[in-house]
Design an enzyme around this catalytic site. Structure first.
Site, PDB file in Angstrom:
ATOM      1  N   HIS A 129       0.732  -1.137  -0.128  1.00 48.49           N
ATOM      2  CA  HIS A 129      -0.016  -0.134  -0.106  1.00 48.49           C
ATOM      3  C   HIS A 129       0.960   1.384   0.138  1.00 48.49           C
ATOM      4  CE1 HIS A 129       1.038   0.910   4.052  1.00 48.49           C
ATOM      5  NE2 HIS A 129       0.703  -0.344   4.476  1.00 48.49           N
ATOM      6  N   GLU A 143      -1.861  -6.607   8.308  1.00 45.66           N
ATOM      7  CA  GLU A 143      -0.355  -6.648   8.625  1.00 45.66           C
ATOM      8  C   GLU A 143      -0.178  -7.436   9.920  1.00 45.66           C
ATOM      9  OE1 GLU A 143       2.395  -6.317   8.152  1.00 45.66           O
ATOM     10  OE2 GLU A 143       2.984  -4.272   7.860  1.00 45.66           O
TER      11      GLU A 143
END
Length: 204
Positions: A13, A87
Site C-alpha cells: 500500500h 499486517e
C-alpha cells in the site's frame, strides 16, 4: 509468461497518514492513505493497466482496500478483501515508532529482535510464524484460483515479506533483508511446486 505459471503482482500500500517521515508499527490500526499514498497507488494501477488481471485482493484494512480499488478501476473487477492478509499485529506497540517502543518497552524491543520468528508482542501481538500460518494459506488459495492467470494482492510490508520469504524458500529470520517501500511492486510467477521471483521492491 509461461502458460503454466500464475503471475502474482504483489503490491505494498501507499504512504499512510501517520507516517511523518519515520516507521510506525501500524499493525491492525485502520489508517488511511495520504494524498501521496493514493498517488503511489494510481501509478501502480497505471503500470498494471495493460496486464490481463483476473483477480484483485487486499487485506480488510482501508490502506490496502483503497490501493486495490485504484487498480480494480482499470480492469472492471471488484476487489476482494481478505482479513488473513492483514499486517502483523503489533499488540501494545501499535501506532508507536521504533524510538517510542524502545523508550517505553526497552526489554521487549530487545527480546523481539532476538527471536523475530516466535516472539509475540504483549496485548495481542503476533509472531511471524503466526502471520505465515494465516497468510500462506490465503496466498495458496489465490494462486490455485487463478492458475495460469494474473492476480494482484495489495498488502502490507510485513505480509509481503512473509510471502517473498515463502516464494524464495527463505527462513523467516530473513524477513528484514527484504525491503518493501510504500507503493512498491513485486512480481512472482508460481508454477507447480515452485516459484520464480521476477521483481522485488520495484518502485515505479
Amino acid at each position: 509468461m509461461d502458460d503454466r505459471a500464475t503471475r502474482l503482482f504483489l503490491v505494498r500500500h501507499g504512504e499512510v497518514t501517520n507516517h511523518r517521515g519515520e516507521f510506525r508499527y501500524n499493525g491492525h490500526i485502520d489508517i488511511d492513505l495520504t494524498e501521496r499514498g493514493l498517488s503511489q497507488m494510481k501509478v501502480v494501477a497505471h503500470r498494471l493497466s495493460d496486464e490481463p488481471i483476473k483477480g484483485i485482493y487486499s487485506s480488510d484494512l482501508i490502506r490496502t482496500i483503497r490501493g486495490a480499488e485504484a487498480i480494480a478501476n482499470r480492469h472492471g473487477i471488484s476487489p476482494v478483501a481478505d482479513a488473513r492478509l492483514k499486517e502483523v499485529a503489533a499488540g501494545r506497540w501499535e501506532g508507536l515508532t521504533f524510538n517510542e517502543v524502545h523508550e517505553r518497552f526497552p526489554d521487549e524491543s530487545h527480546v523481539r529482535f532476538e527471536d523475530l520468528v516466535n516472539y509475540r508482542i504483549k496485548e495481542g501481538g503476533e509472531s511471524l510464524r503466526d502471520v505465515a500460518a494465516r497468510v500462506i494459506p490465503a496466498l495458496n488459495e489465490i494462486v490455485s484460483r487463478h492458475r495460469g492467470e494474473n492476480a494482484v494482492i495489495v498488502a502490507h510490508g510485513g505480509v509481503n515479506r512473509v510471502i517473498l520469504c515463502h516464494a524464495l524458500n527463505l527462513p523467516l529470520e530473513n524477513f528484514f533483508r527484504l525491503e518493501q517501500d510504500y507503493g512498491c511492486l513485486n512480481i512472482i510467477d508460481f508454477f507447480d511446486g515452485t516459484a520464480v521471483v521476477r521483481l522485488v521492491n520495484g518502485v515505479i
